[in-house]
Each structure stands twice: as structure tokens, then as C-alpha cells.
Design a protein around this motif. Sequence first.
Motif, PDB file in Angstrom:
ATOM      1  N   MET A   1       1.350  -1.635  -0.331  1.00  0.00           N
ATOM      2  CA  MET A   1      -0.402  -0.094  -0.288  1.00  0.00           C
ATOM      3  C   MET A   1       1.412   1.402  -0.440  1.00  0.00           C
ATOM      4  O   MET A   1       1.868   1.037   0.578  1.00  0.00           O
ATOM      5  N   VAL A   2       0.258   2.097  -0.832  1.00  0.00           N
ATOM      6  CA  VAL A   2       1.099   3.702  -1.449  1.00  0.00           C
ATOM      7  C   VAL A   2       0.440   4.501  -0.008  1.00  0.00           C
ATOM      8  O   VAL A   2      -0.544   4.446  -0.180  1.00  0.00           O
ATOM      9  N   THR A   3       1.201   5.296   0.436  1.00  0.00           N
ATOM     10  CA  THR A   3       0.868   6.060   0.981  1.00  0.00           C
ATOM     11  C   THR A   3       1.426   7.980   0.677  1.00  0.00           C
ATOM     12  O   THR A   3       2.506   7.873   0.492  1.00  0.00           O
ATOM     13  N   VAL A   4       0.697   8.762   0.922  1.00  0.00           N
ATOM     14  CA  VAL A   4       0.519   9.922   0.168  1.00  0.00           C
ATOM     15  C   VAL A   4       0.758  10.443   1.087  1.00  0.00           C
ATOM     16  O   VAL A   4      -0.208  11.055   2.361  1.00  0.00           O
ATOM     17  N   MET A   5       1.719  11.695   0.751  1.00  0.00           N
ATOM     18  CA  MET A   5       2.336  12.682   2.155  1.00  0.00           C
ATOM     19  C   MET A   5       0.938  13.480   1.924  1.00  0.00           C
ATOM     20  O   MET A   5       1.498  14.140   0.874  1.00  0.00           O
ATOM     21  N   THR A   6       0.203  14.514   2.733  1.00  0.00           N
ATOM     22  CA  THR A   6      -0.093  15.895   2.503  1.00  0.00           C
ATOM     23  C   THR A   6       1.021  16.681   2.519  1.00  0.00           C
ATOM     24  O   THR A   6       1.501  16.540   4.046  1.00  0.00           O
ATOM     25  N   ASP A  10      -3.052  21.013   3.344  1.00  0.00           N
ATOM     26  CA  ASP A  10      -4.067  20.013   3.469  1.00  0.00           C
ATOM     27  C   ASP A  10      -4.383  20.229   5.120  1.00  0.00           C
ATOM     28  O   ASP A  10      -5.604  19.555   5.410  1.00  0.00           O
ATOM     29  N   CYS A  11      -3.112  19.604   5.750  1.00  0.00           N
ATOM     30  CA  CYS A  11      -3.379  19.699   7.203  1.00  0.00           C
ATOM     31  C   CYS A  11      -4.234  20.693   7.838  1.00  0.00           C
ATOM     32  O   CYS A  11      -4.837  20.171   8.568  1.00  0.00           O
ATOM     33  N   ARG A  12      -3.681  22.080   7.532  1.00  0.00           N
ATOM     34  CA  ARG A  12      -3.991  23.138   7.985  1.00  0.00           C
ATOM     35  C   ARG A  12      -5.629  23.137   7.612  1.00  0.00           C
ATOM     36  O   ARG A  12      -6.680  23.980   8.163  1.00  0.00           O
ATOM     37  N   SER A  13      -5.720  23.182   6.812  1.00  0.00           N
ATOM     38  CA  SER A  13      -7.773  22.997   6.247  1.00  0.00           C
ATOM     39  C   SER A  13      -7.939  22.194   7.195  1.00  0.00           C
ATOM     40  O   SER A  13      -9.581  22.948   7.253  1.00  0.00           O
ATOM     41  N   HIS A  14      -7.695  21.158   7.805  1.00  0.00           N
ATOM     42  CA  HIS A  14      -8.917  20.775   9.298  1.00  0.00           C
ATOM     43  C   HIS A  14      -8.913  20.951  10.160  1.00  0.00           C
ATOM     44  O   HIS A  14      -9.430  20.902  11.269  1.00  0.00           O
ATOM     45  N   PHE A  15      -7.705  22.276  10.427  1.00  0.00           N
ATOM     46  CA  PHE A  15      -7.075  22.365  11.633  1.00  0.00           C
ATOM     47  C   PHE A  15      -8.917  23.238  12.236  1.00  0.00           C
ATOM     48  O   PHE A  15      -9.399  23.225  13.504  1.00  0.00           O
ATOM     49  N   PRO A  16      -9.950  24.521  11.233  1.00  0.00           N
ATOM     50  CA  PRO A  16     -10.809  25.100  11.694  1.00  0.00           C
ATOM     51  C   PRO A  16     -12.342  23.877  12.857  1.00  0.00           C
ATOM     52  O   PRO A  16     -12.967  23.442  13.256  1.00  0.00           O
ATOM     53  N   ASP A  17     -12.347  22.347  12.155  1.00  0.00           N
ATOM     54  CA  ASP A  17     -13.104  21.739  12.238  1.00  0.00           C
ATOM     55  C   ASP A  17     -12.951  20.944  13.397  1.00  0.00           C
ATOM     56  O   ASP A  17     -13.648  21.355  14.732  1.00  0.00           O
ATOM     57  N   LEU A  18     -11.042  20.786  14.223  1.00  0.00           N
ATOM     58  CA  LEU A  18     -10.562  20.559  15.161  1.00  0.00           C
ATOM     59  C   LEU A  18     -11.016  21.323  16.071  1.00  0.00           C
ATOM     60  O   LEU A  18     -11.253  20.580  17.785  1.00  0.00           O
ATOM     61  N   LEU A  19     -11.200  22.526  15.830  1.00  0.00           N
ATOM     62  CA  LEU A  19     -10.846  23.471  17.158  1.00  0.00           C
ATOM     63  C   LEU A  19     -12.658  23.621  17.690  1.00  0.00           C
ATOM     64  O   LEU A  19     -12.561  24.196  18.784  1.00  0.00           O
ATOM     65  N   LEU A  20     -13.452  23.602  16.725  1.00  0.00           N
ATOM     66  CA  LEU A  20     -14.415  24.137  16.917  1.00  0.00           C
ATOM     67  C   LEU A  20     -15.604  23.241  17.281  1.00  0.00           C
ATOM     68  O   LEU A  20     -16.809  23.076  17.816  1.00  0.00           O
ATOM     69  N   ILE A  36      -2.096  12.333   7.369  1.00  0.00           N
ATOM     70  CA  ILE A  36      -2.718  13.454   8.605  1.00  0.00           C
ATOM     71  C   ILE A  36      -1.834  13.239   9.586  1.00  0.00           C
ATOM     72  O   ILE A  36      -1.057  14.388  10.312  1.00  0.00           O
ATOM     73  N   GLN A  37      -1.572  11.966  10.197  1.00  0.00           N
ATOM     74  CA  GLN A  37      -1.543  12.097  11.286  1.00  0.00           C
ATOM     75  C   GLN A  37       0.186  11.922  11.819  1.00  0.00           C
ATOM     76  O   GLN A  37       1.364  12.495  12.537  1.00  0.00           O
ATOM     77  N   GLU A  38       0.938  11.613  10.298  1.00  0.00           N
ATOM     78  CA  GLU A  38       2.120  11.345  10.333  1.00  0.00           C
ATOM     79  C   GLU A  38       2.978  12.736   9.773  1.00  0.00           C
ATOM     80  O   GLU A  38       3.695  13.220  10.614  1.00  0.00           O
ATOM     81  N   HIS A  39       1.554  13.760   9.350  1.00  0.00           N
ATOM     82  CA  HIS A  39       2.220  15.097   9.012  1.00  0.00           C
ATOM     83  C   HIS A  39       2.210  15.910  10.477  1.00  0.00           C
ATOM     84  O   HIS A  39       3.240  16.691  10.386  1.00  0.00           O
ATOM     85  N   LEU A  40       1.481  15.628  11.055  1.00  0.00           N
ATOM     86  CA  LEU A  40       1.692  16.347  12.101  1.00  0.00           C
ATOM     87  C   LEU A  40       2.596  15.774  13.264  1.00  0.00           C
ATOM     88  O   LEU A  40       3.416  16.320  14.010  1.00  0.00           O
ATOM     89  N   ALA A  41       3.202  14.892  13.249  1.00  0.00           N
ATOM     90  CA  ALA A  41       4.090  14.108  13.843  1.00  0.00           C
ATOM     91  C   ALA A  41       5.830  14.153  13.386  1.00  0.00           C
ATOM     92  O   ALA A  41       6.280  15.000  14.321  1.00  0.00           O
ATOM     93  N   ALA A  42       5.599  14.249  11.801  1.00  0.00           N
ATOM     94  CA  ALA A  42       7.013  15.023  11.669  1.00  0.00           C
ATOM     95  C   ALA A  42       6.891  16.714  11.128  1.00  0.00           C
ATOM     96  O   ALA A  42       7.810  16.991  11.187  1.00  0.00           O
ATOM     97  N   CYS A  43       5.816  17.554  10.807  1.00  0.00           N
ATOM     98  CA  CYS A  43       6.265  18.389  11.253  1.00  0.00           C
ATOM     99  C   CYS A  43       5.579  19.434  12.544  1.00  0.00           C
ATOM    100  O   CYS A  43       4.768  19.768  12.924  1.00  0.00           O
ATOM    101  N   ALA A  44       7.061  20.178  12.805  1.00  0.00           N
ATOM    102  CA  ALA A  44       6.536  20.648  13.820  1.00  0.00           C
ATOM    103  C   ALA A  44       6.165  22.138  13.887  1.00  0.00           C
ATOM    104  O   ALA A  44       5.257  22.666  15.092  1.00  0.00           O
ATOM    105  N   ALA A  45       5.914  23.325  12.425  1.00  0.00           N
ATOM    106  CA  ALA A  45       5.438  24.193  12.265  1.00  0.00           C
ATOM    107  C   ALA A  45       3.767  23.952  12.580  1.00  0.00           C
ATOM    108  O   ALA A  45       3.176  24.838  13.179  1.00  0.00           O
ATOM    109  N   CYS A  46       2.934  23.139  12.034  1.00  0.00           N
ATOM    110  CA  CYS A  46       1.976  22.388  11.689  1.00  0.00           C
ATOM    111  C   CYS A  46       1.314  22.271  13.414  1.00  0.00           C
ATOM    112  O   CYS A  46       0.028  22.484  14.114  1.00  0.00           O
ATOM    113  N   ARG A  47       2.404  21.488  14.009  1.00  0.00           N
ATOM    114  CA  ARG A  47       1.361  20.780  15.489  1.00  0.00           C
ATOM    115  C   ARG A  47       2.298  21.902  16.276  1.00  0.00           C
ATOM    116  O   ARG A  47       1.309  21.652  17.527  1.00  0.00           O
ATOM    117  N   ALA A  48       2.999  23.182  16.372  1.00  0.00           N
ATOM    118  CA  ALA A  48       3.260  24.334  17.195  1.00  0.00           C
ATOM    119  C   ALA A  48       1.849  25.184  16.910  1.00  0.00           C
ATOM    120  O   ALA A  48       0.833  25.774  17.668  1.00  0.00           O
TER     121      ALA A  48
END
Length: 181
Positions: A1-6, A10-20, A36-48
Amino acid sequence: MVTVMTNCKDCRSHFPDLLLDDAYTATHPEFLRPEIQEHLAACAACRAELAELRSTFALLDEWKAPEISPYFDSKLQARLREAVAAPPESFWEHARSFFLFSTGRQLRPALAGALAFVMLIGGGTFANFYRGAGAMPPAAASATVNDLKILDNNAQTEQQLNQLLDDSSAGTDDGAAVPTT
């Protein structure tokens, strides 16, 4: 199975829904995608950014709106009655408030027309199209016209020409009569 890195977008487009909406993750299982979980784990800027947004929303949840004064409605009604009973503004007060508080969108066509008018008048004046009363210089006469005026106005020259053309005048310079045969 091939995973596509986001990507971050794409990851920040989900932030408003997560917060509200707390139930977002339950109703949208696509957020739990491994990408998306991999991106949040790997990207310090999005996580911060997500952590900062959560702390901001937590502070907003703690904030309490101040209580409205029990006399707010009566004070508002009194001010409205004063405004209605006040005499109308003068023209200059109305113009002053219009120029101070308007965005200028209503004035743009008028200002464009005024600027075009000023440029037309200024350009016409510069190009010497507009000539006021008495500002027009007299037309320059040619040398021939000047000579004819001098001849017409000079009585002595006219007299001398008449003497030359007169048949009864003396034919010599000394004034003696010319003999006729």
C-alpha cells in the motif's frame, strides 16, 4: 500500500473543524488517516500552530462577557430621543462629517470629472486655445501693407506725385517754361 504525504495546506484545512467541533473526529474518520497523523508528527510548524490555536480557544472559553448595565436600554432610548429632537445639521457640518467618515467611494466619479475638467482647462490654456478679452495679439501686417499705408498717409509724397503727373508744370528744374513748338 502506497501512502501519500500530505502537505501543510491540506493538514491546516482541518484545523477549524478540529478546534470548533469536538465530535469532528468521530464523524469524520478521514481525519484519522495515517497521512495526516504522520504529517502532524513530522511537521513541527503544523503541530505548534495547532497547539497555539487550542490554547487560544481555551482562553476564549474561559472569558466571560461583562454584565450589561441594568440601565442600558433606558440610556439608549434617551440618547435616541435626543438625536431625534436635535436640530438638523447645517450644510457645512454635514459636508464635514461626510468627508471625515466616508470611504470616498461616492466621490471618486466626481473627483475624476473635476480632474478631467482641470486638465482640459489647463491644457487649453497652455496650448493657447483659451484667449480672454483683449489678450489676442494684433495681426502683424506685411511689409507691402505697411508701405501702402505710408504712401496713403503721407501728404507730401502724394503732392510730389501730383506735380510730376501734372502736364502744366515746368519741365526743367530751374523753373523756366519749356518752349512749345
